[in-house]
Design a protein around this motif. Structure first.
Motif, PDB file in Angstrom:
ATOM      1  N   GLY A   1       0.933  -0.641   0.282  1.00 57.64           N
ATOM      2  CA  GLY A   1      -0.021  -0.137  -0.318  1.00 57.64           C
ATOM      3  C   GLY A   1       0.989   0.966  -0.279  1.00 57.64           C
ATOM      4  N   LEU A   2       0.574   2.489   0.020  1.00 54.65           N
ATOM      5  CA  LEU A   2       0.973   3.751  -0.065  1.00 54.65           C
ATOM      6  C   LEU A   2       1.523   3.930   1.004  1.00 54.65           C
ATOM      7  CD1 LEU A   2       1.187   6.428  -1.899  1.00 54.65           C
ATOM      8  CD2 LEU A   2      -0.902   7.125  -0.469  1.00 54.65           C
ATOM      9  N   THR A   3       0.820   3.481   2.101  1.00 58.07           N
ATOM     10  CA  THR A   3       2.176   3.932   3.145  1.00 58.07           C
ATOM     11  C   THR A   3       3.142   3.628   3.836  1.00 58.07           C
ATOM     12  OG1 THR A   3      -0.259   3.388   4.959  1.00 58.07           O
ATOM     13  CG2 THR A   3      -0.273   5.780   4.399  1.00 58.07           C
ATOM     14  N   GLU A   4       3.555   1.420   2.862  1.00 53.08           N
ATOM     15  CA  GLU A   4       4.001   0.925   3.039  1.00 53.08           C
ATOM     16  C   GLU A   4       5.584   0.453   2.709  1.00 53.08           C
ATOM     17  OE1 GLU A   4       0.476  -2.669   4.761  1.00 53.08           O
ATOM     18  OE2 GLU A   4       0.937  -2.230   1.937  1.00 53.08           O
ATOM     19  N   VAL A   5       5.682   1.698   1.542  1.00 48.70           N
ATOM     20  CA  VAL A   5       6.473   1.457   0.253  1.00 48.70           C
ATOM     21  C   VAL A   5       8.158   1.526   1.537  1.00 48.70           C
ATOM     22  CG1 VAL A   5       5.163   1.807  -1.250  1.00 48.70           C
ATOM     23  CG2 VAL A   5       6.127   3.938   0.244  1.00 48.70           C
ATOM     24  N   LYS A   6       9.159   1.648   1.295  1.00 51.61           N
ATOM     25  CA  LYS A   6      10.588   1.408   1.842  1.00 51.61           C
ATOM     26  C   LYS A   6      10.996   3.027   1.376  1.00 51.61           C
ATOM     27  CE  LYS A   6      10.632  -2.454   4.612  1.00 51.61           C
ATOM     28  NZ  LYS A   6       9.296  -3.084   4.684  1.00 51.61           N
ATOM     29  N   ILE A   7      11.793   3.469   2.054  1.00 57.83           N
ATOM     30  CA  ILE A   7      12.595   4.675   1.666  1.00 57.83           C
ATOM     31  C   ILE A   7      14.058   3.839   0.485  1.00 57.83           C
ATOM     32  CG2 ILE A   7      14.299   6.881   2.073  1.00 57.83           C
ATOM     33  CD1 ILE A   7      12.414   7.809   4.239  1.00 57.83           C
ATOM     34  N   GLY A   8      14.017   4.265  -0.123  1.00 59.59           N
ATOM     35  CA  GLY A   8      15.264   4.067  -0.905  1.00 59.59           C
ATOM     36  C   GLY A   8      14.702   2.649  -1.708  1.00 59.59           C
ATOM     37  N   GLU A   9      13.959   2.478  -1.992  1.00 61.47           N
ATOM     38  CA  GLU A   9      13.122   0.946  -2.328  1.00 61.47           C
ATOM     39  C   GLU A   9      12.617   1.339  -4.294  1.00 61.47           C
ATOM     40  OE1 GLU A   9      13.967  -2.143  -2.368  1.00 61.47           O
ATOM     41  OE2 GLU A   9      14.654  -2.061   0.081  1.00 61.47           O
ATOM     42  N   GLU A  10      12.686   0.504  -5.046  1.00 62.64           N
ATOM     43  CA  GLU A  10      12.163   0.675  -6.153  1.00 62.64           C
ATOM     44  C   GLU A  10      10.771   0.418  -6.228  1.00 62.64           C
ATOM     45  OE1 GLU A  10      15.036   0.751  -9.331  1.00 62.64           O
ATOM     46  OE2 GLU A  10      15.849   2.505  -9.234  1.00 62.64           O
ATOM     47  N   TYR A  11       9.973   0.840  -6.941  1.00 63.17           N
ATOM     48  CA  TYR A  11       8.493  -0.149  -7.058  1.00 63.17           C
ATOM     49  C   TYR A  11       8.355   0.491  -8.735  1.00 63.17           C
ATOM     50  CZ  TYR A  11       8.331  -0.094  -1.684  1.00 63.17           C
ATOM     51  OH  TYR A  11       8.910  -0.335  -1.077  1.00 63.17           O
ATOM     52  N   GLU A  12       7.262  -0.068  -9.065  1.00 68.89           N
ATOM     53  CA  GLU A  12       6.333   0.023 -10.050  1.00 68.89           C
ATOM     54  C   GLU A  12       5.268   0.344  -9.656  1.00 68.89           C
ATOM     55  OE1 GLU A  12       3.744  -1.735 -14.174  1.00 68.89           O
ATOM     56  OE2 GLU A  12       5.114  -3.356 -13.060  1.00 68.89           O
ATOM     57  N   ILE A  13       4.075   1.441 -10.098  1.00 62.46           N
ATOM     58  CA  ILE A  13       3.351   1.873  -9.429  1.00 62.46           C
ATOM     59  C   ILE A  13       1.985   1.671 -10.373  1.00 62.46           C
ATOM     60  CG2 ILE A  13       1.735   4.481  -9.775  1.00 62.46           C
ATOM     61  CD1 ILE A  13       4.017   6.346  -9.502  1.00 62.46           C
ATOM     62  N   VAL A  14       0.951   1.089  -9.177  1.00 59.96           N
ATOM     63  CA  VAL A  14      -0.635   0.292  -9.272  1.00 59.96           C
ATOM     64  C   VAL A  14      -1.532   1.517  -9.441  1.00 59.96           C
ATOM     65  CG1 VAL A  14      -2.278  -1.407  -9.277  1.00 59.96           C
ATOM     66  CG2 VAL A  14       0.322  -2.011  -9.851  1.00 59.96           C
ATOM     67  N   VAL A  15      -2.295   2.004 -10.372  1.00 60.77           N
ATOM     68  CA  VAL A  15      -3.009   2.689 -10.411  1.00 60.77           C
ATOM     69  C   VAL A  15      -4.421   2.450  -9.482  1.00 60.77           C
ATOM     70  CG1 VAL A  15      -4.453   4.545 -11.052  1.00 60.77           C
ATOM     71  CG2 VAL A  15      -2.099   4.693 -11.244  1.00 60.77           C
ATOM     72  N   THR A  16      -5.444   2.671  -9.097  1.00 57.72           N
ATOM     73  CA  THR A  16      -6.665   2.436  -8.861  1.00 57.72           C
ATOM     74  C   THR A  16      -7.680   3.915  -9.214  1.00 57.72           C
ATOM     75  OG1 THR A  16      -7.158  -0.067  -8.792  1.00 57.72           O
ATOM     76  CG2 THR A  16      -9.235   1.776  -7.972  1.00 57.72           C
ATOM     77  N   ASN A  17      -9.097   4.000  -9.999  1.00 64.23           N
ATOM     78  CA  ASN A  17      -8.981   5.540 -10.191  1.00 64.23           C
ATOM     79  C   ASN A  17     -10.538   5.993 -10.624  1.00 64.23           C
ATOM     80  OD1 ASN A  17     -10.141   5.530 -13.455  1.00 64.23           O
ATOM     81  ND2 ASN A  17      -7.774   6.951 -13.312  1.00 64.23           N
ATOM     82  N   PHE A  18     -11.066   6.685 -10.714  1.00 66.81           N
ATOM     83  CA  PHE A  18     -12.295   7.027 -10.538  1.00 66.81           C
ATOM     84  C   PHE A  18     -12.921   6.406 -12.345  1.00 66.81           C
ATOM     85  CE2 PHE A  18     -11.736   9.276  -6.853  1.00 66.81           C
ATOM     86  CZ  PHE A  18     -12.407   8.859  -5.709  1.00 66.81           C
ATOM     87  N   ALA A  19     -12.179   6.510 -13.560  1.00 67.39           N
ATOM     88  CA  ALA A  19     -12.413   6.879 -14.630  1.00 67.39           C
ATOM     89  C   ALA A  19     -12.147   4.701 -15.085  1.00 67.39           C
ATOM     90  CB  ALA A  19     -11.528   7.907 -15.560  1.00 67.39           C
ATOM     91  N   GLY A  20     -12.654   4.504 -14.035  1.00 72.76           N
ATOM     92  CA  GLY A  20     -12.442   2.815 -14.921  1.00 72.76           C
ATOM     93  C   GLY A  20     -11.544   2.097 -15.374  1.00 72.76           C
TER      94      GLY A  20
END
Length: 580
Positions: free
Chosen positions: A382-401
């Motif tokens: 989750g958003l608040t579970e990421v760690k400083i210095g680590e790399e991630y791919e972003i996954v998005v859920t939005n209001f447009a489907g």
């Protein structure tokens, strides 16, 4: 929440509201997901996956799979073709956004609705508040080098255009710009003009007419600003003539542009002579922007990722004027705002707004053998579970489907603003260049080109633009790098540049493959001046917006039109001897 500040913009109030939102980002995220699912829970897509009214993150992740655009294409195509049933969203999609489509030559269709316009305004207001605290502007104007793309109607009657075009056409955008005291110098007719060459000319002319009121020079991307002032170098004397005589040049033929500009353009010999004197006094156009616009506070646009190669030229035009990187998002929607505008663009970070979408992050740690973790070993956090210095791919859920949609962007967590992470864009995750076991991204290509460009600097030359392709027409396949240069370089320097490009790809798979000739000699192809302008014209002809244009850093095999432009304009080729 931020919408109420249309009439009067209060920097302190916007910052305070953002601080409150990010104090407990996890709670805001849960509430945001609940709102998305409450509004769209009855849609065909979510019902197919058995969400059945559950709105908590655990159930959501258990039911809904991670997807790419390819997975959603059948659903989106039905919307494009006119199916108005609740397929992806509870309320109808109002229009379609088009991605740039520069790599494979085919843009993606992406659902767009008023929620995305609202989140755009929230990003704009938040970053402006933090920016204006550091670089306050008065009641001035912005030379905003923006252009609408051509819009068309889909089979189902929906308007389709770039995401920026959808935003620029909204009343909310104009109200927000007015509230932020940076109205555009140019009238709407220029922004929405049908010919971008003529619109660019009029943008520059409007900027010069209001030369002492311009406090911001901006565009969506750094490339558009560089392109505008490269063009200025060629046409500045015509602009001076127009201002001197108060008559618009014959090069602008679109009636709506001529009518709009006639209302602004009056004979002003004094200003024309001043601009002429300023231009004649510059050395190699260094500091052109503050010379033309002495009250400019900063230059603003997206300057990260594929825009970084243009920063050197932009700094040349900017002189001492700060470059401020704009916010982080994509055609699919926004992610974060730049809260630290004093950082140079290369170090820019973006704080995620926790209420504009629901965000997850796929960790990209290695498994100890130098390999990325497989998908089933690497569950999103989750958003608040990421760690400083680590790399991630972003996954998005939005209001447009879009639900658990993989953006394909790699980001690094640099810190936290309260409890929301501050991200630095690293690269696109998809590999650009791969033949054997080699894995090279856009960032790897950029670093290789930067290393070789240092050899050109000694001859006072620069790379105007570049791209690449994988050539599999012979065995073994090899990388091809296309360069457009600002002048003529010696054979010796270009051969050494070619060798440097080859040596600078440090990926283990590439180096080992080159050593055993599983990948052939890298090829550097120098193209004629103006070649990348032809590529820009090609995309504009297909409906792309100039201000949203990104040079494709790798041209895929299906992108035959761009490959043809490149290959038809090659003046010289060099093959690397670095591994001979």
């Amino acid at each position: 929440m931020l919408e109420k500040m249309d009439e009067k913009f209060d920097t302190i109030e916007v910052i305070e509201e953002f601080e409150a939102l990010t104090k407990d980002a996890e709670t805001v995220q849960r509430e945001t997901l609940r709102r998305i699912l409450e509004e769209n829970g009855g849609t065909e897509y979510l019902q197919n996956w058995g969400i059945n009214g559950r709105m908590d993150p655990v159930s959501f992740k258990a039911c809904i799979p991670l997807v790419t655009h390819k997975d959603l294409e059948p659903y989106i195509q039905r919307i494009v073709d006119g199916d108005s049933s609740p397929i992806l969203t509870g309320t109808p999609i109002t229009c379609i956004s088009l991605s740039s489509g520069t790599t494979q030559g085919k843009p993606k269709f992406i659902p767009f609705n008023n929620h995305l316009t609202e989140s755009t305004m929230q990003i704009f207001k938040t970053s402006f508040a933090f920016r204006n605290r550091e670089f306050p502007i008065g009641n001035g104007k912005a030379l905003n080098l923006i252009y609408s793309s051509k819009q068309f109607r889909t089979k189902g009657g929906l308007a389709a255009g770039t995401a920026t075009t959808n935003v620029y056409r909204s009343l909310q955008y104009k109200k927000t710009m007015k509230a932020m005291q940076t109205p555009c110098c140019s009238p709407d007719e220029v922004i929405f003009g049908p010919d971008f060459h003529q619109s660019l000319y009029c943008h520059l002319l409007c900027g010069l007419i209001y030369w002492d009121e311009v406090e911001v020079v901006s565009s969506a991307f750094a490339h558009s600003i560089v392109h505008a002032f490269r063009t200025f170098e060629q046409i500045w004397e015509d602009l001076c003539t127009d201002i001197h005589d108060g008559v618009l040049t014959g090069r602008v033929t679109v009636p709506s542009l001529r009518t709009a500009m006639s209302k602004l353009l009056k004979p002003n010999p004094e200003l024309a002579n001043l601009i002429h004197k300023k231009c004649m006094g510059l050395s190699s156009w260094y500091g052109l922007i503050p010379e033309l616009f002495p009250n400019v506070k900063y230059i603003y646009g997206i300057m990260t990722g594929s825009m970084e190669p243009y920063l050197k030229k932009l700094r040349h035009y900017a002189g001492e004027v700060p470059l401020l990187s704009a916010d982080y998002g994509s055609s699919e929607g926004w992610v974060g705002a730049n809260l630290n505008p004093k950082l140079p663009p290369e170090l820019a970070t973006f704080a995620v707004l926790p209420h504009i979408g629901y965000f997850e992050f796929i960790p990209l740690r290695e498994n100890g053998q130098g390999q990325e973790l497989k998908e089933n070993e690497s569950m999103p956090v989750g958003l608040t579970e990421v760690k400083i210095g680590e790399e991630y791919e972003i996954v998005v859920t939005n209001f447009a489907g879009l639900y658990r949609y993989r953006l394909g962007d790699v980001v690094k967590v640099m810190g936290f603003h309260n409890s929301t992470p501050e991200l630095r864009f690293v690269c696109r995750r998809n590999l650009l260049l791969t033949i054997n076991i080699d894995k090279n991204t856009e960032r790897d290509l950029q670093l290789s080109v930067e290393a070789a460009a240092n050899l050109l600097a000694e001859e006072k030359l620069e790379i105007v633009d570049f791209t690449s392709r994988v050539d599999m027409s012979a065995d073994p396949g090899h990388y091809v790098i296309f360069w457009e240069l600002s002048g003529k370089a010696s054979e010796e320097v270009l051969q050494e540049c070619c060798n440097c490009l080859d040596r600078s790809f440090v990926d283990v798979g590439y180096v080992s493959s080159r050593k055993v000739n599983a990948i052939g000699e890298l090829e550097l192809r120098v193209v004629k001046r103006g070649t990348f302008h032809k590529i820009l014209d090609h995309y504009v002809g297909l409906g792309a917006a100039v201000s949203q244009f990104k040079t494709p850093r790798c041209v895929g095999p299906t992108n035959s039109a761009v490959l043809q432009i490149l290959c038809n304009n090659v003046v010289k080729s060099y093959f690397s001897t670095a591994f001979s």
